[in-house]
Design a protein around this motif. Structure first.
Motif, mmCIF file in Angstrom:
data_model
loop_
_atom_site.group_PDB
_atom_site.id
_atom_site.type_symbol
_atom_site.label_atom_id
_atom_site.label_comp_id
_atom_site.label_asym_id
_atom_site.label_seq_id
_atom_site.Cartn_x
_atom_site.Cartn_y
_atom_site.Cartn_z
ATOM 1 N N ASN A 60 23.399 34.931 -22.294
ATOM 2 C CA ASN A 60 22.334 34.431 -21.437
ATOM 3 C C ASN A 60 22.190 35.413 -20.285
ATOM 4 O O ASN A 60 23.067 35.483 -19.429
ATOM 5 N N VAL A 61 21.116 36.197 -20.293
ATOM 6 C CA VAL A 61 20.862 37.213 -19.267
ATOM 7 C C VAL A 61 19.762 36.658 -18.363
ATOM 8 O O VAL A 61 18.589 36.633 -18.734
ATOM 9 N N CYS A 62 20.159 36.186 -17.190
ATOM 10 C CA CYS A 62 19.260 35.414 -16.330
ATOM 11 C C CYS A 62 18.322 36.295 -15.499
ATOM 12 O O CYS A 62 18.427 37.516 -15.489
ATOM 13 N N ASP A 63 17.425 35.628 -14.777
ATOM 14 C CA ASP A 63 16.368 36.294 -14.008
ATOM 15 C C ASP A 63 16.915 37.413 -13.121
ATOM 16 O O ASP A 63 17.890 37.235 -12.392
ATOM 17 N N GLY A 64 16.260 38.555 -13.197
ATOM 18 C CA GLY A 64 16.560 39.655 -12.293
ATOM 19 C C GLY A 64 17.818 40.424 -12.609
ATOM 20 O O GLY A 64 18.203 41.320 -11.863
ATOM 21 N N ALA A 65 18.488 40.119 -13.711
ATOM 22 C CA ALA A 65 19.707 40.858 -14.066
ATOM 23 C C ALA A 65 19.323 42.225 -14.627
ATOM 24 O O ALA A 65 18.218 42.418 -15.149
ATOM 25 N N TYR A 66 20.262 43.182 -14.525
ATOM 26 C CA TYR A 66 20.034 44.547 -14.986
ATOM 27 C C TYR A 66 21.239 44.982 -15.809
ATOM 28 O O TYR A 66 22.379 44.933 -15.326
ATOM 29 N N VAL A 67 20.996 45.380 -17.067
ATOM 30 C CA VAL A 67 22.060 45.850 -17.950
ATOM 31 C C VAL A 67 21.666 47.264 -18.387
ATOM 32 O O VAL A 67 20.717 47.459 -19.150
ATOM 33 N N GLU A 68 22.407 48.245 -17.882
ATOM 34 C CA GLU A 68 22.062 49.652 -18.090
ATOM 35 C C GLU A 68 22.510 50.135 -19.470
ATOM 36 O O GLU A 68 23.476 49.615 -20.044
#
Length: 197
Positions: A46-54
């Motif tokens: 679950n990757v929630c609002d505004g998260a950043y995964v480079e």
């Protein structure tokens, strides 16, 4: 936006951006989250609002990435990890704007299975956060955290132990969920297995 070739059962919010195709089934990417090409994300995350995964970051299965979390290249997060709102990882001990570093020059960080990082935790690169560790809100992690370690503060220091269920253990190393632990030179070990209620 969805990357072409992304599994059909990966949900990407219309205002989310998922450029990676290496995303497991059942994962959800919410509004304003950005998963870059080259990132690896497991199943049922679950990757929630505004998260950043480079690109170059790795998330295991069933990882919760709350709002505004920043996961940069060189960070590896194992299965069943909880990353609270605003958790930030770093990946370079000596950053300079004019010095460009490749992936092999970054300082890796590992978060082992079942760990919890509370809201606004900052993780300085090059550390390992052990399995089932609990890092309290606002802590700044500058060195390794033992499996089941309960750490708080800036810099983070261990003040106790955490059960696999997430509760802090009392001095007897018995959790209210029924699990009991023993401590020896090799660390904390579960001695009685009782399902949490």
């Amino acid at each position: 936006m969805r990357a072409q070739g992304l599994l059909p059962d990966v949900f990407v919010h219309p205002q989310g951006l998922c450029e990676s195709t290496d995303v497991g089934a059942g994962t959800r990417v919410w509004a304003f989250a950005h998963v870059l090409e080259g990132a690896r994300v497991g199943t049922d995350c679950n990757v929630c609002d505004g998260a950043y995964v480079e690109g170059g970051a790795v998330l295991g299965d069933r990882v919760t990435v709350k709002n505004q979390v920043m996961v940069f290249a060189g960070v590896t997060v194992a299965d069943d990890v909880f990353l609270g709102p605003g958790v930030t990882f770093t990946n370079d001990f000596t950053p300079r704007a004019h010095v460009r570093k490749g992936p092999g020059e970054l300082d890796p960080t590992w978060v082992e299975e079942g760990a919890t990082l509370g809201a606004r935790v900052t993780v300085v690169c090059g550390v390992t956060i052990g399995a089932n560790a609990f890092v309290g809100a606002g802590a700044v992690v500058t060195r390794d955290v033992s499996p089941h370690g309960f750490v708080v503060g800036n810099p983070a220091r261990q003040i106790g132990w955490a059960c696999r269920c997430g509760r802090r253990l009392d001095d007897s190393l018995v959790c209210s969920c029924g699990r009991a632990y023993t401590l020896d030179a090799d660390g904390l070990h579960e001695s009685v297995v009782v399902p949490c209620t």
